[in-house]
Design a protein around this motif. Sequence first.
Motif, mmCIF file in Angstrom:
data_model
loop_
_atom_site.group_PDB
_atom_site.id
_atom_site.type_symbol
_atom_site.label_atom_id
_atom_site.label_comp_id
_atom_site.label_asym_id
_atom_site.label_seq_id
_atom_site.Cartn_x
_atom_site.Cartn_y
_atom_site.Cartn_z
ATOM 1 N N SER A 97 -34.124 -34.311 121.812
ATOM 2 C CA SER A 97 -33.555 -33.248 120.990
ATOM 3 C C SER A 97 -34.663 -32.281 120.604
ATOM 4 O O SER A 97 -35.637 -32.681 119.949
ATOM 5 N N VAL A 98 -34.504 -31.043 120.995
ATOM 6 C CA VAL A 98 -35.514 -30.053 120.621
ATOM 7 C C VAL A 98 -35.480 -29.817 119.117
ATOM 8 O O VAL A 98 -36.513 -29.637 118.475
ATOM 9 N N ASN A 99 -34.273 -29.854 118.547
ATOM 10 C CA ASN A 99 -34.177 -29.687 117.091
ATOM 11 C C ASN A 99 -35.004 -30.740 116.360
ATOM 12 O O ASN A 99 -35.698 -30.434 115.382
ATOM 13 N N VAL A 100 -34.919 -31.988 116.836
ATOM 14 C CA VAL A 100 -35.719 -33.047 116.218
ATOM 15 C C VAL A 100 -37.204 -32.767 116.393
ATOM 16 O O VAL A 100 -37.980 -32.824 115.435
ATOM 17 N N ARG A 101 -37.566 -32.453 117.614
ATOM 18 C CA ARG A 101 -38.996 -32.177 117.875
ATOM 19 C C ARG A 101 -39.559 -31.064 117.004
ATOM 20 O O ARG A 101 -40.705 -31.123 116.573
ATOM 21 N N LYS A 102 -38.721 -30.047 116.794
ATOM 22 C CA LYS A 102 -39.194 -28.906 116.020
ATOM 23 C C LYS A 102 -38.977 -29.107 114.525
ATOM 24 O O LYS A 102 -39.255 -28.208 113.721
ATOM 25 N N GLY A 103 -38.425 -30.249 114.160
ATOM 26 C CA GLY A 103 -38.242 -30.536 112.748
ATOM 27 C C GLY A 103 -37.130 -29.743 112.077
ATOM 28 O O GLY A 103 -37.144 -29.544 110.853
ATOM 29 N N LEU A 104 -36.158 -29.299 112.857
ATOM 30 C CA LEU A 104 -35.035 -28.568 112.254
ATOM 31 C C LEU A 104 -33.968 -29.537 111.765
ATOM 32 O O LEU A 104 -33.558 -30.433 112.494
ATOM 33 N N HIS A 105 -33.505 -29.346 110.556
ATOM 34 C CA HIS A 105 -32.461 -30.201 110.003
ATOM 35 C C HIS A 105 -31.133 -29.952 110.710
ATOM 36 O O HIS A 105 -30.882 -28.860 111.213
ATOM 37 N N TYR A 106 -30.286 -30.981 110.730
ATOM 38 C CA TYR A 106 -28.988 -30.856 111.419
ATOM 39 C C TYR A 106 -28.163 -29.692 110.897
ATOM 40 O O TYR A 106 -27.420 -29.062 111.649
ATOM 41 N N GLU A 112 -29.994 -22.692 120.641
ATOM 42 C CA GLU A 112 -30.616 -22.796 121.964
ATOM 43 C C GLU A 112 -31.252 -24.162 122.134
ATOM 44 O O GLU A 112 -31.181 -24.765 123.200
ATOM 45 N N PHE A 113 -31.844 -24.654 121.066
ATOM 46 C CA PHE A 113 -32.397 -26.015 121.102
ATOM 47 C C PHE A 113 -31.276 -27.031 121.299
ATOM 48 O O PHE A 113 -31.407 -27.986 122.063
ATOM 49 N N THR A 114 -30.176 -26.821 120.564
ATOM 50 C CA THR A 114 -29.052 -27.750 120.677
ATOM 51 C C THR A 114 -28.557 -27.804 122.122
ATOM 52 O O THR A 114 -28.313 -28.883 122.669
ATOM 53 N N ALA A 115 -28.421 -26.631 122.732
ATOM 54 C CA ALA A 115 -27.912 -26.570 124.099
ATOM 55 C C ALA A 115 -28.880 -27.242 125.077
ATOM 56 O O ALA A 115 -28.473 -27.955 125.993
ATOM 57 N N LYS A 116 -30.168 -27.020 124.845
ATOM 58 C CA LYS A 116 -31.169 -27.646 125.715
ATOM 59 C C LYS A 116 -31.116 -29.164 125.590
ATOM 60 O O LYS A 116 -31.109 -29.895 126.589
ATOM 61 N N PRO A 157 -28.260 -40.188 109.456
ATOM 62 C CA PRO A 157 -28.601 -38.785 109.173
ATOM 63 C C PRO A 157 -29.789 -38.241 109.956
ATOM 64 O O PRO A 157 -29.776 -37.095 110.378
ATOM 65 N N ASP A 158 -30.822 -39.066 110.178
ATOM 66 C CA ASP A 158 -32.013 -38.536 110.836
ATOM 67 C C ASP A 158 -31.882 -38.436 112.347
ATOM 68 O O ASP A 158 -32.789 -37.947 113.016
ATOM 69 N N TYR A 159 -30.776 -38.937 112.881
ATOM 70 C CA TYR A 159 -30.632 -38.921 114.331
ATOM 71 C C TYR A 159 -30.245 -37.530 114.826
ATOM 72 O O TYR A 159 -30.285 -37.262 116.014
ATOM 73 N N ASN A 160 -29.869 -36.670 113.845
ATOM 74 C CA ASN A 160 -29.666 -35.249 114.153
ATOM 75 C C ASN A 160 -28.666 -35.041 115.295
ATOM 76 O O ASN A 160 -27.704 -35.802 115.397
ATOM 77 N N ASP A 161 -28.894 -34.029 116.133
ATOM 78 C CA ASP A 161 -27.914 -33.720 117.181
ATOM 79 C C ASP A 161 -27.909 -34.728 118.325
ATOM 80 O O ASP A 161 -27.027 -34.680 119.185
ATOM 81 N N THR A 202 -39.967 -43.849 118.180
ATOM 82 C CA THR A 202 -40.834 -43.832 117.009
ATOM 83 C C THR A 202 -41.114 -42.418 116.518
ATOM 84 O O THR A 202 -41.594 -42.244 115.406
ATOM 85 N N GLY A 203 -40.789 -41.425 117.356
ATOM 86 C CA GLY A 203 -40.968 -40.048 116.917
ATOM 87 C C GLY A 203 -39.933 -39.611 115.899
ATOM 88 O O GLY A 203 -40.143 -38.654 115.160
ATOM 89 N N VAL A 204 -38.805 -40.303 115.826
ATOM 90 C CA VAL A 204 -37.753 -39.909 114.886
ATOM 91 C C VAL A 204 -38.219 -40.183 113.455
ATOM 92 O O VAL A 204 -38.771 -41.247 113.162
#
Lengths: 270, 270, 270, 270
Positions: A97-106, A112-116, A157-161, A202-204
Amino acid sequence: MYNLLKGKKGIIFGALDSNSIAWKVAERAHEEGAVFVLTNAPIAMRMGEINELAKKTSSQVVPADATSMEDLENLVEKSLEILGGKIDFVLHSIGMSVNVRKGLHYTNSNYEFTAKGWDVSALSFHRVMNVLYNKKAMNEWGSIVALSYMAAQRVFPDYNDMADNKAYLESVARSFGYFFGRDFKVRVNTISQSPTPTTAGTGVKGFGGFLAYAEKMSPLGNATALECADYTITLFSDLTKKVTLQNLFHDGGFSNMGISDVIMENFNKE
Amino acid sequence: MYNLLKGKKGIIFGALDSNSIAWKVAERAHEEGAVFVLTNAPIAMRMGEINELAKKTSSQVVPADATSMEDLENLVEKSLEILGGKIDFVLHSIGMSVNVRKGLHYTNSNYEFTAKGWDVSALSFHRVMNVLYNKKAMNEWGSIVALSYMAAQRVFPDYNDMADNKAYLESVARSFGYFFGRDFKVRVNTISQSPTPTTAGTGVKGFGGFLAYAEKMSPLGNATALECADYTITLFSDLTKKVTLQNLFHDGGFSNMGISDVIMENFNKE
Amino acid sequence: MYNLLKGKKGIIFGALDSNSIAWKVAERAHEEGAVFVLTNAPIAMRMGEINELAKKTSSQVVPADATSMEDLENLVEKSLEILGGKIDFVLHSIGMSVNVRKGLHYTNSNYEFTAKGWDVSALSFHRVMNVLYNKKAMNEWGSIVALSYMAAQRVFPDYNDMADNKAYLESVARSFGYFFGRDFKVRVNTISQSPTPTTAGTGVKGFGGFLAYAEKMSPLGNATALECADYTITLFSDLTKKVTLQNLFHDGGFSNMGISDVIMENFNKE
Amino acid sequence: MYNLLKGKKGIIFGALDSNSIAWKVAERAHEEGAVFVLTNAPIAMRMGEINELAKKTSSQVVPADATSMEDLENLVEKSLEILGGKIDFVLHSIGMSVNVRKGLHYTNSNYEFTAKGWDVSALSFHRVMNVLYNKKAMNEWGSIVALSYMAAQRVFPDYNDMADNKAYLESVARSFGYFFGRDFKVRVNTISQSPTPTTAGTGVKGFGGFLAYAEKMSPLGNATALECADYTITLFSDLTKKVTLQNLFHDGGFSNMGISDVIMENFNKE
């Protein structure tokens, strides 16, 4: 150890390093007598140690970006050539998840990250099966497995998209699994695995605490990567021919727990 | 064939005749290197051919009415003695509805019959686990499996009160499975099997038509008794140690089908 | 307040005292314009304050032991007479485990207690519907609701054999619901309610701590008895005519949570 | 008719024409005392008759492409203005598969079409909630509902990639529903509705036959668009405040049927 996969041919996606579930699956499949092609995204391979695994399991590596139809077609063609025949098993262990990598909250996604992330983590499974199906690359009674997580059914909650991506992935398993079963007698399932301390996992955010929580909630404790590999082997073997369209929880019992005594005591202490 | 159960010790309930799933499990467990005790209700044994199976698999038979605690205690004690150690696997394949046998419709149940069927088909699983648990008769990482049917989740009108019994059975698997996991590292699961032309199954009204229907609904067709035995072997093996509290569909995909093309065509022809 | 049940006739089982969900349902049904008969087991009525509720809601009370066909037949006949016509809605809110009352652990059940609890808590729902069905006592598009709990799906160790009873109860809702729908256009559902501090609920071991836990796990907090009554009213109303065979979670979201932030923080503090 | 939504303010997406479920929801919400804004994609509005509906329900129309954050932000801002306060309820009834429209089989998807359909049908729900959440546009105890279909859980071969989109949609309901519940006391649910002969639905291949099949499988028959609107009203009302993160089947019982007598007879005739 049991020759459960003797003579079987496969493709294994997603062995990044020795913590990866796919890595363990490759090792166990090798022990059980299978031959296979290893693959991963070119970018992941530069970071990983896949060549070491290839040597250890006498495998060849064919890089493929699972979001590229061209790469996947090349992968399947090469695999048929290398393995000298059709495929018996496939493991899809891809997620990001790019959103997770970039630290964006759900609640604050970048679409664009979501789509990727959706393309990499979920649609890629459709793409893989599409190529295998249209190239008639699978043997009858072959087995396709993708790794999933229970966030597809319940909120973490932290599993994001990734939760939504896994829900999509599991749906693709059913949808494509129907046609693969009807037309080629191939089964398609997902394994919903315990949280696993892979390099990705472990990155989550807050992963360590969650791992401990899951351990205490599960009557048998969390399932390890190696145990997941063992279970995957049974799904590739001839002993599970009629299991298809299923999402199979491999989690020490977590998924059917409401609460465990240990978690309750912990909570009461507060 | 694979030595998957080499050195493992078990108890197998419910091998009535060579059509029984339990019969096939016994044959397959024997092939995989297990030793076990066969058991059935005294009344079922008189009708069955269990001694033939015992000879074929070098097993001993210990009769037990699964609704009698005394019988079950005797069975477990004898089994520990015969097998020379604790138990690694147990198969519960017991089910019977008096209402079905007597031809009573679900809306017109005789509640003494209902209670008897519930005791035999569902509560018996609790009794079996109770005795195993309290006698500390299971080895760590042992595996207990009961056979179930999807009527526990969805309506099959002719399945009558067996639907409710199977729902209870699956709940017992979860409830007792928690304590068995927590205290002894033993896993407990149910297999929800395709309709199977066993001697018991074929007695259900309209069974033949339903079998054909399920065959056409399932992308891989119905699972046979032998295939169910194969699957059961994987659940008894060391490769599935962290699978617990689950109800596992072994049904060629039926459980996740809304409709198949074949059934739809069939319907449209009308 | 909305006249949602104007002119509707019902039977409400299980109003023990003003903490009971059934009590709140009676009050709310009265406010919404329904007339109904209140019933409870003779023994429960001696302990309870049902006559006060009857006065408040202009209802009559007809005692009935829900495990007695004679009592239930009398109840339904009397109700048809008292209400001057067929029944539009029924609430089954009955549950009791003798094993829990006597403090017996699940792994150490007394099977006479288990059978008694099953008869009272689960089979009683079949009995009630049996009488209503065979006496053709329900109006078309009538609605039957039973109260359940999520222990039917997931493990809550202290819930003991009530978990299995609720699984059976929910199965009976589906099984009988099919025939009731097909033959009389009557819908049958269960509501799976948050843990609720009723007089019965608070008797369960460790209930207080569990209530707090569920509150923190549920994004909207636990559902109260009054909120459950409100929800039940919608299921009795003409606005939900095509909802049937469902188990409906009314729990502030608990059932679909894997973990909440609050519980995770709590756990991490340790 | 009951004033269930008296004084409540809403936004209704997806009323294309008088066959639309969203159209019926608008009519029923108006009858129940709500005021709301109607919205649809500009392209859908040119085809539709939404202005007629707006007149009939004294509503204003604000066009919005649900895949455009700009449009959605404008919609929410305008709605707050028009309605003079925060929003109490939102209906998301949006779905479209380009693969279906173009007649591409599931095993032969065009992935640009797949991505477009996913964005319109599934991600749009995240976008809508994102805007509502970040603008703090919902009142406490507000209710958000999206329409779904059982293909999210089970295989309906002709439903194509809409199955996967609905699985994603339902996951978004849970994922975002958690944060909406925790932070604003807003509930989020999906309704999984019977196949419904809307203008969109009837476009799916073989829809007529499938409608008849579902009718015969469901003990209460298929749920109509109007009945779905009635049900939606209950979910917008104050009587269901603690129902959240749920996928609610509104389908005459179809979802919990294994087989019905009528379908079985039909099959046996063959």
